[in-house]
Design an enzyme around this catalytic site. Structure first.
Site, PDB file in Angstrom:
ATOM      1  N   ARG A 126       0.826  -1.192   0.072  1.00  0.00           N
ATOM      2  CA  ARG A 126      -0.131  -0.067   0.039  1.00  0.00           C
ATOM      3  C   ARG A 126       0.724   1.308  -0.052  1.00  0.00           C
ATOM      4  O   ARG A 126       0.531   2.299  -0.813  1.00  0.00           O
ATOM      5  CB  ARG A 126      -0.967   0.086   1.339  1.00  0.00           C
ATOM      6  CG  ARG A 126      -1.596   1.370   1.595  1.00  0.00           C
ATOM      7  CD  ARG A 126      -2.549   1.145   2.399  1.00  0.00           C
ATOM      8  NE  ARG A 126      -3.507   0.182   2.019  1.00  0.00           N
ATOM      9  CZ  ARG A 126      -4.297  -0.684   2.680  1.00  0.00           C
ATOM     10  NH1 ARG A 126      -4.297  -0.738   4.014  1.00  0.00           N
ATOM     11  NH2 ARG A 126      -5.095  -1.819   2.104  1.00  0.00           N
ATOM     12  N   TYR A 127       1.918   1.212   0.997  1.00  0.00           N
ATOM     13  CA  TYR A 127       2.718   2.306   0.975  1.00  0.00           C
ATOM     14  C   TYR A 127       3.957   2.303   0.110  1.00  0.00           C
ATOM     15  O   TYR A 127       4.146   1.173  -0.354  1.00  0.00           O
ATOM     16  CB  TYR A 127       3.314   2.343   2.616  1.00  0.00           C
ATOM     17  CG  TYR A 127       2.184   2.918   3.390  1.00  0.00           C
ATOM     18  CD1 TYR A 127       1.595   3.812   3.635  1.00  0.00           C
ATOM     19  CD2 TYR A 127       1.825   1.664   4.279  1.00  0.00           C
ATOM     20  CE1 TYR A 127       0.679   4.345   4.595  1.00  0.00           C
ATOM     21  CE2 TYR A 127       0.799   1.922   5.187  1.00  0.00           C
ATOM     22  CZ  TYR A 127       0.088   3.348   5.431  1.00  0.00           C
ATOM     23  OH  TYR A 127      -0.794   3.618   6.291  1.00  0.00           O
ATOM     24  N   ARG A 130       7.247   0.068   1.498  1.00  0.00           N
ATOM     25  CA  ARG A 130       7.009  -1.156   2.593  1.00  0.00           C
ATOM     26  C   ARG A 130       6.044  -2.006   2.394  1.00  0.00           C
ATOM     27  O   ARG A 130       4.887  -1.637   1.892  1.00  0.00           O
ATOM     28  CB  ARG A 130       7.007  -0.721   4.198  1.00  0.00           C
ATOM     29  CG  ARG A 130       5.917   0.311   4.376  1.00  0.00           C
ATOM     30  CD  ARG A 130       6.463   1.173   5.776  1.00  0.00           C
ATOM     31  NE  ARG A 130       5.182   2.197   6.036  1.00  0.00           N
ATOM     32  CZ  ARG A 130       4.868   3.356   5.430  1.00  0.00           C
ATOM     33  NH1 ARG A 130       5.539   3.575   4.100  1.00  0.00           N
ATOM     34  NH2 ARG A 130       4.312   4.091   5.873  1.00  0.00           N
ATOM     35  N   CYS A 139      -2.832 -17.920  15.481  1.00  0.00           N
ATOM     36  CA  CYS A 139      -2.542 -17.046  16.753  1.00  0.00           C
ATOM     37  C   CYS A 139      -2.416 -17.867  18.028  1.00  0.00           C
ATOM     38  O   CYS A 139      -3.257 -18.778  17.959  1.00  0.00           O
ATOM     39  CB  CYS A 139      -3.289 -16.020  16.741  1.00  0.00           C
ATOM     40  SG  CYS A 139      -3.276 -14.871  15.197  1.00  0.00           S
ATOM     41  N   CYS A 143      -8.115 -12.791  19.321  1.00  0.00           N
ATOM     42  CA  CYS A 143      -8.710 -11.856  19.637  1.00  0.00           C
ATOM     43  C   CYS A 143      -9.863 -11.573  19.051  1.00  0.00           C
ATOM     44  O   CYS A 143     -10.100 -11.170  17.996  1.00  0.00           O
ATOM     45  CB  CYS A 143      -7.720 -10.588  19.491  1.00  0.00           C
ATOM     46  SG  CYS A 143      -5.912 -10.990  19.939  1.00  0.00           S
ATOM     47  N   CYS A 146     -10.103  -8.741  16.434  1.00  0.00           N
ATOM     48  CA  CYS A 146      -9.117  -8.875  15.283  1.00  0.00           C
ATOM     49  C   CYS A 146      -9.596  -8.324  14.040  1.00  0.00           C
ATOM     50  O   CYS A 146     -10.707  -8.356  13.627  1.00  0.00           O
ATOM     51  CB  CYS A 146      -8.526 -10.303  14.832  1.00  0.00           C
ATOM     52  SG  CYS A 146      -7.494 -10.304  13.766  1.00  0.00           S
ATOM     53  N   ARG A 148      -8.357  -8.977  11.295  1.00  0.00           N
ATOM     54  CA  ARG A 148      -8.416  -9.854  10.015  1.00  0.00           C
ATOM     55  C   ARG A 148      -9.122 -11.039  10.249  1.00  0.00           C
ATOM     56  O   ARG A 148      -8.977 -11.940  10.100  1.00  0.00           O
ATOM     57  CB  ARG A 148      -6.732 -10.240   9.991  1.00  0.00           C
ATOM     58  CG  ARG A 148      -6.150  -9.151   9.175  1.00  0.00           C
ATOM     59  CD  ARG A 148      -4.788  -9.248   8.705  1.00  0.00           C
ATOM     60  NE  ARG A 148      -4.015  -7.951   8.620  1.00  0.00           N
ATOM     61  CZ  ARG A 148      -2.669  -7.694   9.216  1.00  0.00           C
ATOM     62  NH1 ARG A 148      -2.248  -8.724   9.864  1.00  0.00           N
ATOM     63  NH2 ARG A 148      -2.267  -6.774   8.912  1.00  0.00           N
ATOM     64  N   ASP A 307     -11.135  -0.758  14.337  1.00  0.00           N
ATOM     65  CA  ASP A 307     -11.594  -0.426  12.743  1.00  0.00           C
ATOM     66  C   ASP A 307     -13.025  -0.892  12.712  1.00  0.00           C
ATOM     67  O   ASP A 307     -13.640  -1.611  13.518  1.00  0.00           O
ATOM     68  CB  ASP A 307     -10.430  -1.293  12.006  1.00  0.00           C
ATOM     69  CG  ASP A 307     -10.464  -2.523  12.211  1.00  0.00           C
ATOM     70  OD1 ASP A 307     -11.679  -3.355  12.436  1.00  0.00           O
ATOM     71  OD2 ASP A 307      -9.389  -3.240  12.530  1.00  0.00           O
ATOM     72  N   ASP A 344      -7.034   4.060  10.898  1.00  0.00           N
ATOM     73  CA  ASP A 344      -6.549   3.154   9.848  1.00  0.00           C
ATOM     74  C   ASP A 344      -7.703   3.334   8.675  1.00  0.00           C
ATOM     75  O   ASP A 344      -8.724   2.713   9.071  1.00  0.00           O
ATOM     76  CB  ASP A 344      -6.150   1.844  10.201  1.00  0.00           C
ATOM     77  CG  ASP A 344      -5.021   1.394   9.318  1.00  0.00           C
ATOM     78  OD1 ASP A 344      -4.763   1.729   8.287  1.00  0.00           O
ATOM     79  OD2 ASP A 344      -4.300   0.300   9.748  1.00  0.00           O
ATOM     80  N   LYS A 351      -2.937   4.836   7.515  1.00  0.00           N
ATOM     81  CA  LYS A 351      -3.139   5.290   8.998  1.00  0.00           C
ATOM     82  C   LYS A 351      -3.095   6.727   8.815  1.00  0.00           C
ATOM     83  O   LYS A 351      -2.124   7.241   8.263  1.00  0.00           O
ATOM     84  CB  LYS A 351      -2.017   4.702   9.754  1.00  0.00           C
ATOM     85  CG  LYS A 351      -2.062   3.345  10.057  1.00  0.00           C
ATOM     86  CD  LYS A 351      -0.902   2.733  10.568  1.00  0.00           C
ATOM     87  CE  LYS A 351      -0.760   1.144  10.700  1.00  0.00           C
ATOM     88  NZ  LYS A 351      -0.546   0.637   9.479  1.00  0.00           N
TER      89      LYS A 351
END
Ligand SMILES: *Cc1c(COP(=O)(O)O)cnc(C)c1O
Ligand code: SF4
Length: 388
Positions: A126-127, A130, A139, A143, A146, A148, A307, A344, A351
């Site tokens: 995206r950037y 990076r 995981c 969580c 999350c 994702r 988000d 975000d 961000k």
């Protein structure tokens, strides 16, 4: 190196984690991360048998969310959950609630459009300089907030070796990529050998300047960070680790030791914290979390507004609450404990920092600011410099 915690001047801020229903597990097993992974709570109802009383809402939510997002809780993290308090901040992050089944019209499956900006499977570019490299859907703990959850916990999204090689090849062919963020899921859900294979190949690319690893195991399964694992990561310097603490309750002796192992391997540590309603949408809670993080040598990195992932509605708080928390940090505690508050941006905007406004007045010759205590100060500018 040996550690004498009686001589460690700050260790007393980090009490050993309570083991709750697992108090009879022998220490050697408890400290073995393979044991922790294998004995994760995968069925919420199993907590009943362990003498952990569930609420009716948690019980219903376990069924209602089953096909959407799996449950996994390490015994270590489950030990931090308060059986007597349904509002316990650890419990809220680990156990499903019916709020997850409610959605607003603006809720999104992929709120950050990570799949859209994906030139090859697993790489989000995206950037300009990076990339985010998704390598594992697993995981230690899933969580509930999350971002994702569309793919995390779903073994079908696991990157096979070919996909991982494809991601590495993408970085190799893109000389503008100087920063690779190895993520998931949790890269430390892998064995050291498998993770090292990826890190070695990424590090061998001449234009890669820094590597970052995003992992929540210091919070959810701290015994995973053995000195050997930390030393392995340290072979691929400059390498940064970002973890994800959200509350002082998570800052245990075990977490402290995990972060110490990483810091002693020369790894700079950062912490993105997510503002979650009922968990940490409170200035004192965020401030104390960030102060504890600094003692763990972890620099607070971002504070996110939660988000728009579908299922996160009940966790979200407001922009004003975010600003209120930032105002309660700046000036009132170490500047090192004051990260950026960001949104975000939904739809893949990246961000975007949001700041309280400290500038009260602006004219041709001066800027008038109000400081954290509310006093007014005037900054005069040079008259001979042209203003844009
Ligand atoms: C967050 C993020 C990054 C890293 O952003 P930094 O501000 O450099 O930490 C990179 N790529 C994607 C897709 C991200 O979401
Ligand atoms: S550790 Fe990170 S990727 Fe895994 S469930 Fe938690 S927030 Fe999601």
């Amino acid at each position: 190196m040996t550690h004498d915690s009686t001589r460690d001047p700050v260790a007393h801020h980090f009490p050993p984690a309570p083991r709750g229903p697992f108090k009879d597990v022998p220490g050697a097993q408890w400290r073995n991360w393979h044991w922790q992974l294998q004995h994760r709570v995968r069925e919420v109802a199993d907590l009943d048998a362990l003498g952990f009383p569930l609420t009716a809402d948690e019980r219903r939510a376990a069924e209602a969310t089953r096909s959407e997002f799996r449950v996994a809780i390490t015994p270590y993290y489950a030990g931090l959950m308060d059986p007597d308090d349904p509002g316990c901040p650890v419990r809220l992050q680990a156990l499903p609630r019916m709020g997850e089944t409610e959605a607003d019209s603006w809720d999104l499956v992929d709120p950050l459009a990570e799949e859209r900006d994906m030139p090859v499977p697993g790489i989000t570019h995206r950037y300009p300089d990076r990339v985010l490299f998704y390598i594992s859907p697993d995981c230690a703990v899933f969580c509930r907030h999350c971002t994702r959850k569309r793919k995390v916990s779903d073994p079908a999204t696991a990157a096979n070796d070919d996909q991982i090689r494809g991601g590495i090849e993408y970085v190799r062919r893109h000389p503008e990529v100087r920063d690779v963020i190895v993520s998931g899921g949790d890269p430390l859900a892998f064995s050291d050998d498998r993770l090292e294979w990826i890190l070695r190949d990424v590090r061998a690319i001449p234009h890669v300047e820094i590597i970052r690893v995003g992992t929540r195991v210091p919070v959810t399964m701290p015994h995973r960070i053995t000195p050997e694992t930390a030393a392995m990561l340290g072979r691929y310097h400059p390498l940064f680790v970002n973890t994800h603490f959200n509350h002082p309750k998570e800052c245990t002796r075990e977490a402290y030791e995990a972060c110490r192992n990483l810091a002693e391997a020369g790894i700079p540590l950062g912490n993105p914290l997510v503002l979650l309603r009922g968990v940490n949408d409170d200035a004192e809670v965020v401030k104390r979390t960030n102060q504890l993080l600094l003692m763990m040598r972890v620099r607070p990195y971002y504070i996110y507004l939660c988000d728009l992932a579908r299922g996160n509605r009940h966790f979200r708080t407001t922009y004003e609450k975010g600003l209120e928390i930032m105002r309660a940090l700046r000036g009132w505690t170490s500047g090192l404990a004051v990260p950026y508050l960001v949104i975000d941006a939904p739809g893949g905007g990246g961000k975007v920092p949001i700041l309280p406004n400290y500038v009260e007045e602006r004219d041709d010759e001066k800027v008038v600011v109000r400081n954290f205590r509310g006093t007014r100060h005037v900054y005069y500018e040079p008259v001979d410099v042209k203003k844009s």
